[in-house]
Scaffold this motif. Structure first.
Motif, PDB file in Angstrom:
ATOM      1  N   GLY A 144       0.911  -0.952  -0.042  1.00  0.00           N
ATOM      2  CA  GLY A 144       0.084   0.083   0.139  1.00  0.00           C
ATOM      3  C   GLY A 144       0.669   1.144   0.108  1.00  0.00           C
ATOM      4  N   ASP A 145       1.992   1.279   0.547  1.00  0.00           N
ATOM      5  CA  ASP A 145       2.754   2.191   0.560  1.00  0.00           C
ATOM      6  C   ASP A 145       4.079   2.339  -0.542  1.00  0.00           C
ATOM      7  N   CYS A 146       3.916   1.456  -1.438  1.00  0.00           N
ATOM      8  CA  CYS A 146       5.042   1.085  -2.283  1.00  0.00           C
ATOM      9  C   CYS A 146       4.991   1.765  -3.659  1.00  0.00           C
ATOM     10  N   THR A 147       5.972   2.268  -4.373  1.00  0.00           N
ATOM     11  CA  THR A 147       5.724   2.696  -5.896  1.00  0.00           C
ATOM     12  C   THR A 147       5.600   1.800  -6.748  1.00  0.00           C
ATOM     13  N   HIS A 148       5.857   0.733  -6.559  1.00  0.00           N
ATOM     14  CA  HIS A 148       5.735  -0.411  -7.520  1.00  0.00           C
ATOM     15  C   HIS A 148       4.236  -0.926  -7.641  1.00  0.00           C
ATOM     16  N   LEU A 149       3.318  -0.540  -6.840  1.00  0.00           N
ATOM     17  CA  LEU A 149       1.839  -1.098  -6.643  1.00  0.00           C
ATOM     18  C   LEU A 149       1.336  -0.430  -7.642  1.00  0.00           C
ATOM     19  N   ASP A 150       0.574  -1.250  -8.498  1.00  0.00           N
ATOM     20  CA  ASP A 150      -0.190  -0.685  -9.704  1.00  0.00           C
ATOM     21  C   ASP A 150      -1.475  -1.299  -9.684  1.00  0.00           C
ATOM     22  N   SER A 151      -2.760  -0.699 -10.168  1.00  0.00           N
ATOM     23  CA  SER A 151      -3.845  -1.129 -10.126  1.00  0.00           C
ATOM     24  C   SER A 151      -4.447  -1.603 -11.552  1.00  0.00           C
ATOM     25  N   ARG A 152      -3.506  -1.491 -12.709  1.00  0.00           N
ATOM     26  CA  ARG A 152      -3.734  -1.921 -13.814  1.00  0.00           C
ATOM     27  C   ARG A 152      -3.806  -3.512 -14.011  1.00  0.00           C
ATOM     28  N   PRO A 153      -4.491  -3.873 -14.987  1.00  0.00           N
ATOM     29  CA  PRO A 153      -4.455  -5.383 -15.128  1.00  0.00           C
ATOM     30  C   PRO A 153      -3.251  -6.076 -15.314  1.00  0.00           C
ATOM     31  N   CYS A 154      -2.879  -7.081 -14.537  1.00  0.00           N
ATOM     32  CA  CYS A 154      -1.634  -7.442 -14.803  1.00  0.00           C
ATOM     33  C   CYS A 154      -1.311  -8.031 -16.256  1.00  0.00           C
TER      34      CYS A 154
END
Ligand code: SF4
Length: 189
Positions: A146-156
């Motif tokens: 939740g605090d990471c810049t690598h988290l992405d919400s686009r489809p994998c």
């Protein structure tokens, strides 16, 4: 605040007290911290190398910790790849059960002497202090998705589950993954 109760003096005093508490149930403080870490580590972080980084110790020292925990039946090694070189560490049922009697739970109980606002402010402040010290010393800070810049919400791109995925590994993340500790964590600048 007097000289004797500066921030550094308080951290040192609390550190000594929590260290002494953890010679318990036949384990030492590093072994207890390894159990806590493995209970929270995500799929990229349950390796001997990541554990050594988290504990701030050498690979040789962490190896001794793992051997001790294996011999007590608290941790097991799982070979992650067909070549057998990738090692993943898992808590056994005994390891998980033992964490129910974690000697540091008395610290959380002692936190009951504070108001909710004081406790929240203390946790926020201590997290900031830990982050600052990790940056200063070039230590890996660890953290959650939740605090990471690598988290992405686009489809994998590889498909799989819906919702969040890790942009670094390009893999889907299950909801339960989001609160686990990650060795690849990168906080926003
Ligand atoms: S999003 Fe960040 S914290 Fe989460 S798995 Fe990827 S690198 Fe680790």
């Amino acid at each position: 605040m007097t000289e004797a109760r500066t921030l550094a003096a308080l951290v040192e005093r609390l550190g000594r007290m929590s260290h002494a508490l953890q010679f318990s149930t036949g384990l030492n403080p590093s072994q207890w911290e390894a159990l806590r870490y493995l209970a929270r580590a995500n799929r990229y972080s349950a390796s001997p190398t990541a554990l050594a980084k988290y504990l701030g110790i050498t690979k040789g020292t962490v190896s001794q910790t793992i051997i001790a925990l294996e011999s007590k039946g608290l941790v097991t090694r799982v070979r992650g790849r067909p070549d057998g070189r990738s090692v993943h560490l898992e808590l056994t049922d005994e390891g998980r059960n033992l964490l129910c009697s974690d000697p540091l739970r008395v610290v959380n109980e002692a936190g009951g002497c504070m108001t909710d606002a004081e406790r929240e402010a203390t946790i926020r402040g201590m997290n900031k202090l830990l982050d600052a010290l990790c940056q200063e010393k070039g230590r890996c800070g660890f953290g959650v998705c939740g605090d990471c810049t690598h988290l992405d919400s686009r489809p994998c791109a590889k498909g799989g589950g819906e919702g969040c995925f890790c942009g670094l590994a390009n893999e889907s993340l299950a909801t339960e993954d989001l609160q686990k500790l990650c060795v690849n964590f990168q906080s926003a600048p």
